[in-house]
Design a protein around this motif. Structure first.
Motif, short mmCIF file in Angstrom:
data_model
loop_
_atom_site.label_atom_id
_atom_site.label_comp_id
_atom_site.label_asym_id
_atom_site.label_seq_id
_atom_site.Cartn_x
_atom_site.Cartn_y
_atom_site.Cartn_z
N LEU A 35 0.83 -1.21 0.00
CA LEU A 35 0.00 0.00 0.00
C LEU A 35 0.86 1.26 0.00
CD1 LEU A 35 -2.87 -0.99 2.48
CD2 LEU A 35 -2.92 -0.95 -0.03
N SER A 36 1.99 1.24 0.71
CA SER A 36 2.85 2.42 0.73
C SER A 36 3.45 2.67 -0.65
CB SER A 36 3.95 2.27 1.78
OG SER A 36 4.78 1.15 1.50
N ALA A 37 3.85 1.62 -1.36
CA ALA A 37 4.39 1.81 -2.70
C ALA A 37 3.30 2.34 -3.64
CB ALA A 37 4.93 0.48 -3.23
N ASN A 38 2.09 1.88 -3.47
CA ASN A 38 0.99 2.37 -4.30
C ASN A 38 0.74 3.85 -4.04
OD1 ASN A 38 -1.17 1.77 -6.20
ND2 ASN A 38 -2.56 2.18 -4.49
N LEU A 89 10.41 3.70 3.69
CA LEU A 89 10.18 5.11 3.36
C LEU A 89 11.39 5.72 2.69
CD1 LEU A 89 8.45 7.67 3.52
CD2 LEU A 89 9.43 8.08 5.79
N VAL A 90 12.57 5.47 3.22
CA VAL A 90 13.80 6.04 2.65
C VAL A 90 13.98 5.57 1.21
CG1 VAL A 90 16.32 6.00 2.80
CG2 VAL A 90 14.94 6.33 4.88
N ARG A 91 13.76 4.29 0.97
CA ARG A 91 13.93 3.75 -0.39
C ARG A 91 12.89 4.33 -1.34
NH1 ARG A 91 16.31 2.51 -4.85
NH2 ARG A 91 15.54 0.66 -5.95
N LEU A 92 11.64 4.39 -0.93
CA LEU A 92 10.59 4.93 -1.79
C LEU A 92 10.81 6.41 -2.08
CD1 LEU A 92 7.41 3.22 -0.28
CD2 LEU A 92 8.42 2.76 -2.52
N ARG A 93 11.22 7.15 -1.05
CA ARG A 93 11.45 8.59 -1.23
C ARG A 93 12.58 8.84 -2.21
NH1 ARG A 93 13.21 10.78 4.06
NH2 ARG A 93 11.00 10.77 4.63
N ASP A 103 13.44 -5.13 -3.15
CA ASP A 103 13.43 -4.56 -1.79
C ASP A 103 12.24 -5.09 -0.99
OD1 ASP A 103 14.42 -2.51 0.16
OD2 ASP A 103 12.43 -1.67 -0.19
N PHE A 104 11.10 -5.25 -1.65
CA PHE A 104 9.91 -5.77 -0.98
C PHE A 104 10.15 -7.17 -0.42
CE2 PHE A 104 6.13 -8.51 -1.57
CZ PHE A 104 5.24 -7.90 -0.69
N PHE A 105 10.66 -8.06 -1.23
CA PHE A 105 10.87 -9.44 -0.76
C PHE A 105 12.03 -9.53 0.23
CE2 PHE A 105 8.57 -10.29 -4.77
CZ PHE A 105 7.52 -11.01 -4.22
N ARG A 106 13.02 -8.66 0.08
CA ARG A 106 14.12 -8.64 1.04
C ARG A 106 13.62 -8.20 2.42
NH1 ARG A 106 17.35 -6.25 -1.88
NH2 ARG A 106 16.86 -4.11 -1.31
N LEU A 107 12.80 -7.17 2.46
CA LEU A 107 12.27 -6.71 3.75
C LEU A 107 11.34 -7.74 4.37
CD1 LEU A 107 11.55 -2.94 2.95
CD2 LEU A 107 13.38 -3.87 4.38
N GLU A 147 8.71 -1.85 -10.34
CA GLU A 147 9.76 -2.79 -10.74
C GLU A 147 11.02 -2.62 -9.90
OE1 GLU A 147 10.37 -2.01 -14.82
OE2 GLU A 147 8.44 -2.84 -15.48
N GLN A 148 11.40 -1.38 -9.64
CA GLN A 148 12.66 -1.13 -8.94
C GLN A 148 12.56 -1.28 -7.43
OE1 GLN A 148 14.82 2.38 -10.39
NE2 GLN A 148 13.70 2.24 -12.33
#
Length: 536
Positions: free
Chosen positions: A405-408, A467-471, A450-454, A445-446
């Motif tokens: 949801l945060s990525a969306n 948040l840091v990665r998305l920002r 990161d999603f599966f690693r977290l 895609e990018q």
């Protein structure tokens, strides 16, 4: 050198001439497979659980055939010998049945699986149809249709790719077409799940055998009774045009829907000829087929098929089968493919839910999700999509939901910021325009790795890391799409304002920023204190 065994049988008539026996899809060896040793072979359905050098993959030369063949085998076991309960399923997982056991289970159904010959024919109309013949290649969903041929626009997928099919490939083409049938003009019905449905399958373990791939997805049930077979296999009885709702037929018809009235045309050759698709020799070839409109019209079959996710447009609305869309299949579809959406409007297929609720613990192996299907534009196949992704345990759903949801939300902020930056007020620019959609897709895609690693590591500061990665990624994509260059000098004020507002939201301020922080479970952002009437 790899070899493939073929055993399509023949018989001798009273004159001494040799002729091909009808192909029975439960008795004969017709499924191409690759064994663990790398050996290519052709097996009957009853041989899928062989332990000596087991089959590990179906070896059709087309991806859609491979996925449809898995559906065929899962549906066959669900019809003939499904597990009655969790213990029964676990027993079959631990000790697969031998070929004789499966042959005995399939025997009561065998009369419904003759592809050619006299009597009812597998997935073909009960009556011989009077209609113009169509070339066999048009049984393939991605082949150009009549309108495309008339307009001479078959540029990427050309006509005339193959002139004939051996019976094994013809059977698979027919099953794929009937299961996923797209819209086909007036009276030509779509499949039971609509045209080009999404299929989701559990792939258990690191190197699953073909049996494990199939058994992992077979639902609980009871073997079909003899009196139920006409209500399961619609080709066993005359089937005039009618609406078919689940209450009027057996639930197992979900595996054997027949929306199109079709008859294949079989031609006997003087000697076995190579199939135009697989190269496998067969004395009988299929070069054309006939169809008539107004077959079965399947209504209200949402949430019935175990291999397909479903969605509803609103609370209390009808659930509909999910279909692939442009842009591929990735973790952005997690809610609905793997876990139910928080609003309850998107639900994973029953096979996935059952695995995560029960079978993962029983089998003691991890799994991956295989999602596949045609991206259809009405009657036109734009692409066949196929994707695999890890299938984490149910305990990870809350975290996965927050990450998706945060990525969306960030993708939406990025898209809106770029639209504001590049287009003047009043300009008509849809949010799904190619430029804005590509930015959204690139962000997804990018951030997939990161999603599966977290999910696998679940560090204490997972939300802050997310948040840091998305920002960082959102700002980098913004700067690439809307750079402050001399060429964009006239738009510089809008670009600067759009970027500032994007940073503002990604730091937690404003309505959108507060919603993002709430999704991630982060404390609300605090405004800096003012000093001497000016912002600090």
């Amino acid at each position: 050198m790899l070899s493939r065994r073929t055993e399509l049988v023949s018989e001798v008539d009273p004159t001494g001439a040799t002729r091909a026996s009808p192909l029975n899809l439960l008795v004969n060896q017709w499924l191409p497979v690759r064994r663990r040793s790398g050996q290519l072979d052709t097996i009957s359905p009853a041989q899928i659980a062989e332990n000596d050098d087991p089959a590990v993959a179906l070896d059709w030369p087309r991806a859609d055939f491979r996925i449809a063949a898995l559906e065929f085998l899962i549906g066959l076991l669900a019809t003939a010998c499904p597990p009655k309960g969790a213990r029964d399923w676990f027993d079959g997982w631990q000790v697969p049945p031998d070929a004789a056991t499966l042959d005995a289970a399939f025997a009561p159904l065998a009369h419904a699986f003759h592809l050619d010959g006299p009597g009812p024919r597998f997935l073909q109309d009960f009556e011989d149809l009077v209609s113009d013949a169509e070339p066999v290649e048009r049984l393939l969903i991605d082949s150009p249709g009549a309108s495309t041929l008339r307009q001479n626009t078959d540029l990427l997928v050309r006509r005339g790719r193959l002139a004939d099919l051996g019976r094994p490939a013809a059977a698979m083409a027919l099953f794929t077409f009937q299961s996923w049938a797209p819209a086909g003009g007036a009276g030509n019905r779509t499949g039971l799940r609509g045209g080009g449905p999404m299929t989701t399958l559990v792939l258990p373990g690191d190197r699953p055998t073909l049996w494990q791939q199939v058994w992992a997805n077979v639902p609980l049930g009871r073997p079909a009774e003899a009196e139920d077979l006409p209500r399961i296999f619609p080709w066993l009885v005359p089937n005039p045009s009618r609406d078919v709702v689940p209450e009027d037929v057996h639930p197992l018809q979900c595996w054997w829907g027949m929306p199109r009235r079709i008859r294949l045309d079989f031609a006997m050759a003087e000697a076995p000829q190579a199939c135009g698709l697989t190269g496998m020799p067969d004395a009988v070839q299929v070069r054309s087929w006939r169809q008539r409109p107004r077959g079965s019209n399947y209504i209200g079959w949402g949430k019935v098929h175990p291999l397909t996710p479903h969605y509803a447009l609103k609370a209390g609305g009808e659930f509909l089968p999910l279909h692939p869309q442009p842009g591929g299949i990735g973790y952005r579809h997690w809610l609905g493919l793997v876990a139910a959406a928080p609003d309850g409007l998107r639900l994973p297929g029953d096979s996935v839910a059952t695995w995560r609720d029960e079978r993962e613990v029983d089998s003691q192996v991890s799994a991956r999700l295989l999602a596949a299907g045609y991206d259809m534009d009405n009657m036109k196949a734009r692409a066949f999509l196929e994707s695999e992704m890890p299938l984490p345990a149910r305990a990870d759903d809350a975290l996965a939901t927050r990450l998706v949801l945060s990525a969306n939300q960030v993708a939406g902020l990025l898209r809106s910021a770029v639209r504001y930056a590049l287009f003047s007020a009043g300009a008509t620019v849809k949010l799904d325009s190619e430029l804005l959609s590509s930015l959204r897709e690139r962000l997804w895609e990018q951030t997939e790795a990161d999603f599966f690693r977290l999910l696998s590591q679940a560090p204490a500061d997972v939300s802050q890391r997310r948040l840091v990665r998305l920002r960082a990624l959102a700002l980098a994509l913004f700067d690439e799409a809307a750079p402050l260059t001399p060429e964009n000098g006239g738009a510089a004020p809008r670009i600067s304002r759009a970027r500032r507002n994007l940073v503002f939201a990604l730091t937690g301020f404003g309505k959108e920023g507060a919603a993002l922080f709430t999704t991630l479970g982060l404390p609300a952002a605090e405004a800096k204190a003012k000093k001497k009437g000016k912002a600090a």
